[in-house]
Design a protein around this motif. Structure first.
Motif, mmCIF file in Angstrom:
data_model
loop_
_atom_site.group_PDB
_atom_site.id
_atom_site.type_symbol
_atom_site.label_atom_id
_atom_site.label_comp_id
_atom_site.label_asym_id
_atom_site.label_seq_id
_atom_site.Cartn_x
_atom_site.Cartn_y
_atom_site.Cartn_z
ATOM 1 N N LEU A 164 0.832 -1.208 0.000
ATOM 2 C CA LEU A 164 0.000 0.000 0.000
ATOM 3 C C LEU A 164 0.862 1.252 0.000
ATOM 4 O O LEU A 164 0.557 2.232 -0.665
ATOM 5 C CB LEU A 164 -0.909 0.004 1.226
ATOM 6 N N ASP A 165 1.960 1.204 0.758
ATOM 7 C CA ASP A 165 2.844 2.367 0.819
ATOM 8 C C ASP A 165 3.436 2.700 -0.541
ATOM 9 O O ASP A 165 3.672 3.866 -0.860
ATOM 10 C CB ASP A 165 3.978 2.113 1.821
ATOM 11 N N ALA A 166 3.708 1.673 -1.326
ATOM 12 C CA ALA A 166 4.273 1.929 -2.650
ATOM 13 C C ALA A 166 3.202 2.334 -3.646
ATOM 14 O O ALA A 166 3.511 2.692 -4.775
ATOM 15 C CB ALA A 166 5.009 0.686 -3.152
ATOM 16 N N GLY A 167 1.924 2.254 -3.252
ATOM 17 C CA GLY A 167 0.845 2.622 -4.159
ATOM 18 C C GLY A 167 0.490 1.532 -5.142
ATOM 19 O O GLY A 167 -0.073 1.806 -6.204
ATOM 20 N N LEU A 201 -4.880 4.443 0.534
ATOM 21 C CA LEU A 201 -4.177 4.300 -0.746
ATOM 22 C C LEU A 201 -4.096 5.642 -1.450
ATOM 23 O O LEU A 201 -5.114 6.317 -1.626
ATOM 24 C CB LEU A 201 -4.920 3.288 -1.634
ATOM 25 N N ALA A 250 4.048 6.521 -1.388
ATOM 26 C CA ALA A 250 3.849 6.351 -2.826
ATOM 27 C C ALA A 250 3.983 7.661 -3.583
ATOM 28 O O ALA A 250 4.073 7.658 -4.810
ATOM 29 C CB ALA A 250 2.471 5.744 -3.091
#
Lengths: 419, 200
Positions: free
Chosen positions: A237-240, B87, B141
């Protein structure tokens, strides 16, 4: 023995003219060297360049460099009318053309506020699922090829080609069809098209069995994929991450279920979710997705065949061109046709998001209108752009040979990343 | 292979009998625009940030809040920690030159909540040359998309871990997605003009 000692003993191991950057860390005593992987490397699936800092065979640091395929599609779309900009959506992620068409069309349809006929919704779903199968077939073949199972590639290419033939039958073009457009579809399916899809679907379950037989219990395949490139749900999730790569980490997120578009809520299907978030789980999730796509295709076929002769395009002549036959007899039709292809339409000022579940994850188009006939700003969200962000995290501390498996497992398309 | 298995607390036999898991949850229904916007604004008010919003927009069903650069970080923090927007769906820039708005650039954070299946947009309004605080501490992200905004619009992010160009070459001059950047402004290099091109 240190790697530098080996090199000193054997002399240079590299041919003359090749220089390798070496570092010595006095604190940890590690000897590392920096090498380039790509941009022209068959396993980077396009023109991805990775700068790897290696300690022996282990990756210490991985820095992706992208942009080699940047063609400024967002800028170009801002300078074309809404209808003409559609053809560029085929050309960014070149393996999921119809999904891109759909995401853009959904955004524009919200801006102009048009309702499209039921049959075009069904065919959009059918085409999107066929596209997903074609894209996953290409992924499966190249992923297996990267890891060393060569024959899978030849079989998956046959299946992908059958889908390209289905698209060719429909539009005359094998990949970049632009068949899904704002207002519905370009046209109805020609005679013999459904039979062709039917014959593809009839042989597909057998093919899936064969792929599973070739890979799923293959000890070499399991050794190469199991426990490699692990991402926890939080890391993903952190990396998208989105799409099958996120679901493999155990996060049940699929836009077809959570925010259904084009009537996906009327189809029965499951979404596969992984447990461990490694390369093997990403493989398993995609394999299950292929089966589910097959099931959706069957249901969509049934629906589409029950609606012979129904319209596939909106009757709003400002958005979609009139039927060709009308042009011979109707003055208004001729004017509408001319206006649409020269000037296009002017959506009111506003912003809209069209978001679909593409083969690689959430494919989204954010379109801003300033009231003119050209989009003021088009933002293309490429799922691969975000998925690739997770690569350094995955490969640090792993072997170079595993980097290839990890790149394949997140299924990146460089056209999607660089746009 | 072994270290990752240990990290997951698995033995070899566990891995051999992996079962397929399915998620056959019923189709979710995202909340209406008003419901989503009110729930988000309630959390914002609880954090003492009411009055910091400068504009509200209905982006065809998605609530969009415009805030000044000074507040965007705290808004995103509330969105992630209190409202469950886990997200970062997308992050991109907009050049508002032709709109003759009070601000020139926007940095748009499109957030998604997997649990509630709804979206909200938080955007930072920036003057020309104004620096935006990075969101990468809250949403990691956003590291690459913010680099893309820096590359394409020339918006700088304070506190960003790795602010470099990402798509254009490092020695490129200009920011291509700005509205005053000409289309086709670059002369293409051919064999007849390669000398002049290199001399430039």
């Amino acid at each position: 023995m240190q790697s530098s000692d080996v090199l000193a003993e054997r002399g240079s191991t590299f041919p003359a003219g090749i220089e390798v950057e070496r570092h010595h860390d006095p604190d940890s005593g590690a000897d590392t060297m920096t090498i380039n992987m790509g941009p022209s490397h068959p396993s980077t699936h396009g023109v991805l360049r990775l700068v790897l800092e290696l300690d022996g065979e282990n990756v210490v640091r991985c820095t992706p460099h992208i942009g080699y395929l940047h063609t400024g599609i967002e800028k170009t779309m801002e300078n074309l009318s809404y209808y003409k900009a559609l053809v560029l959506t085929d050309r960014e992620d070149y393996l999921s053309n119809l999904c891109n068409n759909l995401a853009y069309s959904l955004a524009v349809e919200q801006l102009v506020d048009v309702v499209i006929p039921e049959k075009s919704q069904v065919l959009r779903v059918l085409l999107n699922e066929l596209e997903r199968i074609a894209s996953h077939m290409l992924w499966l073949g190249t992923h297996a090829l990267d890891i060393g199972a060569m024959s899978v590639f030849f079989y998956t290419w046959q299946d992908r080609d059958l889908i390209l033939e289905i698209k060719e039958h429909m539009s005359g073009v094998r990949t970049k069809t632009s068949w899904i457009c704002p207002g519905g579809l370009r046209g109805d399916m020609p005679s013999g098209w459904y039979e062709r899809v039917e014959s593809f679907l009839n042989q597909f379950p057998k093919r899936m069995e064969m792929y599973e037989g070739l890979l799923s219990n293959n000890p070499i395949w399991l050794e190469r994929t199991r426990g490699v490139g692990v991402l926890t749900p939080q890391e993903a999730l952190d990396a998208g991450l989105t799409g099958p790569s996120l679901r493999a980490s155990g996060v049940a997120f699929d836009l077809r279920k959570s925010n259904p578009y084009s009537g996906y809520e009327q189809y029965e299907f499951d979404i596969a979710v992984g447990q461990y978030g490694d390369v093997l789980d990403r493989y398993r999730v995609r394999m299950e997705e292929l089966r589910q796509s097959y099931a959706i295709c069957r249901q969509a076929m049934k629906r589409a065949l029950a609606m012979p002769g129904a319209p596939v395009r909106t009757n709003d002549r400002k958005i979609a061109p009139p039927p060709k036959a009308e042009l011979d007899t109707s003055m208004e039709a001729l004017i509408h046709h001319f206006k649409l292809f020269t000037e296009g339409y002017h959506p009111p000022v506003g912003e809209a998001l069209g978001s679909v579940e593409g083969p690689r994850g959430e494919k989204a188009y954010y379109v801003i209108s300033d009231g003119s006939n050209r989009p003021y700003r088009v933002r293309i969200k490429g799922p691969s752009f975000y998925n690739l962000q997770a690569l350094p995290k995955m490969c640090e501390g792993r072997l170079v040979a595993d980097v290839v498996a990890m790149i394949g497992s997140i299924d990146i398309v460089l056209g999607d990343i660089d746009r | 292979m072994v270290d990752a298995d240990v990290r997951l607390g698995l033995s070899g036999s566990d891995l051999a009998i992996r079962d397929k898991t399915f998620h056959s949850a019923l189709t979710m229904t995202p909340g209406t625009l008003e419901a989503v916007a009110h729930r988000f604004l309630d959390s914002i008010a609880e954090s003492g940030l009411q009055g910091t919003v400068t504009d509200f927009q209905d982006c065809n069903g998605i609530p969009s809040f415009t805030v000044g650069a000074a507040h965007v970080e705290s808004w995103l923090k509330v969105a992630k920690d209190h409202c469950g927007y886990d997200l970062l769906s997308d992050c991109f820039g907009v050049d508002r030159l032709a709109f003759k708005a009070a601000h020139r650039f926007e940095v748009v954070y499109s957030l998604y909540s997997i649990e509630k299946a709804d979206r909200v947009i938080v955007r930072a309004a920036l003057q020309f040359g104004e620096v935006c605080p990075t969101a990468s501490a809250i949403y990691p992200a956003s590291v690459w998309p913010e680099r893309e905004i820096y590359d394409m619009f020339g918006v700088e992010f304070s506190g960003h871990p790795d602010l470099r160009r990402i798509l254009m070459p490092d020695d490129w001059v200009g920011h291509p997605l700005r509205k005053d950047f000409p289309l086709g402004g670059e002369e293409v290099e051919f064999s007849h003009n390669v000398r002049e091109q290199e001399a430039k």
